[in-house]
Design an enzyme around this catalytic site. Structure first.
Site, PDB file in Angstrom:
ATOM      1  N   TYR A  51       0.968  -1.160  -0.205  1.00 52.57           N
ATOM      2  CA  TYR A  51      -0.056  -0.121  -0.072  1.00 52.57           C
ATOM      3  C   TYR A  51       0.944   1.211   0.008  1.00 52.57           C
ATOM      4  CZ  TYR A  51      -4.626  -2.389   0.756  1.00 52.57           C
ATOM      5  OH  TYR A  51      -5.901  -3.123   0.854  1.00 52.57           O
ATOM      6  N   PHE A  59      -5.101   7.281   6.643  1.00 55.20           N
ATOM      7  CA  PHE A  59      -5.289   6.141   7.080  1.00 55.20           C
ATOM      8  C   PHE A  59      -4.357   5.242   6.852  1.00 55.20           C
ATOM      9  CE2 PHE A  59      -6.910   6.894   2.873  1.00 55.20           C
ATOM     10  CZ  PHE A  59      -6.452   5.700   1.896  1.00 55.20           C
ATOM     11  N   ASN A 114     -13.533  -2.936   4.496  1.00 58.55           N
ATOM     12  CA  ASN A 114     -14.499  -3.273   3.290  1.00 58.55           C
ATOM     13  C   ASN A 114     -14.466  -4.641   2.369  1.00 58.55           C
ATOM     14  OD1 ASN A 114     -12.288  -2.638   2.142  1.00 58.55           O
ATOM     15  ND2 ASN A 114     -12.826  -0.501   1.316  1.00 58.55           N
ATOM     16  N   GLU A 128       0.700  -5.627  -8.882  1.00 61.41           N
ATOM     17  CA  GLU A 128       0.182  -6.526  -7.741  1.00 61.41           C
ATOM     18  C   GLU A 128       0.450  -7.671  -7.929  1.00 61.41           C
ATOM     19  OE1 GLU A 128      -2.720  -2.637  -6.229  1.00 61.41           O
ATOM     20  OE2 GLU A 128      -3.619  -4.564  -6.939  1.00 61.41           O
TER      21      GLU A 128
END
Ligand code: CDP
Ligand code: MG
Length: 140
Positions: A51, A59, A114, A128
């Site tokens: 990330y 966050f 989520n 990724e």
């Protein structure tokens, strides 16, 4: 549109609630094929690297701790137009704003927890997938 591959991750809030199969079923129902899959406990260091694009966001600490807090199921999905089909069936980041029938609307608990991640472009999909899987593990 050619056949595309995208990266998907079922997040710890969902594995904790035993929703892995229910989520994969929703993905398969819209034509996405699971061509690689692994259940792993991601380390904080791996989450921070994965990330990295969000490292200056408020966050970031919360997100990386959450992702490394329990099992995830990482997958490569394949279909025609897989990247946008997957983003659509995932739903908006915040489950409150997600359309009905999407994974995040059905299962998401909050904007952070989520339930699912999906690549947002062909460049991020390639990066990724390569971050988590070797070619040997991907069987289309
Ligand atoms: O996952 P998506 O691409 O929809 O959203 P993002 O903007 O790339 O954010 C990545 C992830 O960070 C989200 O899926 C949430 O888990 C988390 N996040 C958060 O915890 N709080 C926010 N205000 C925004 C995102
Ligand atoms: Mg994103």
């Amino acid at each position: 549109m050619a056949i595309e591959r995208t990266f998907s991750m079922i997040k710890p809030d969902a594995t904790r609630r035993n929703l892995t199969g229910a989520i994969i079923k929703i993905l398969e129902n819209v034509g996405l094929r699971v061509i690689a899959s692994r259940r792993i406990l991601i380390t904080l260091q791996e989450a921070e690297k994965f990330y990295e694009v969000h490292k200056n966001r408020s966050f970031f600490d919360y997100l990386t701790k959450f992702i490394s807090s329990g099992p995830t199921v990482i997958q490569v999905l394949e279909a025609e137009n897989a990247i946008s089909i997957n983003r659509k069936i995932m739903g908006a980041t915040d489950p409150l704003f997600a359309s009905s029938g999407t994974v995040r609307k059905i299962f998401g608990l909050s904007i952070g927890e989520n339930s699912i991640h999906g690549s947002d472009s062909s460049d991020t999909a390639a990066a990724e997938i390569a971050y988590w899987f070797s070619e040997r593990e991907i069987v289309g």
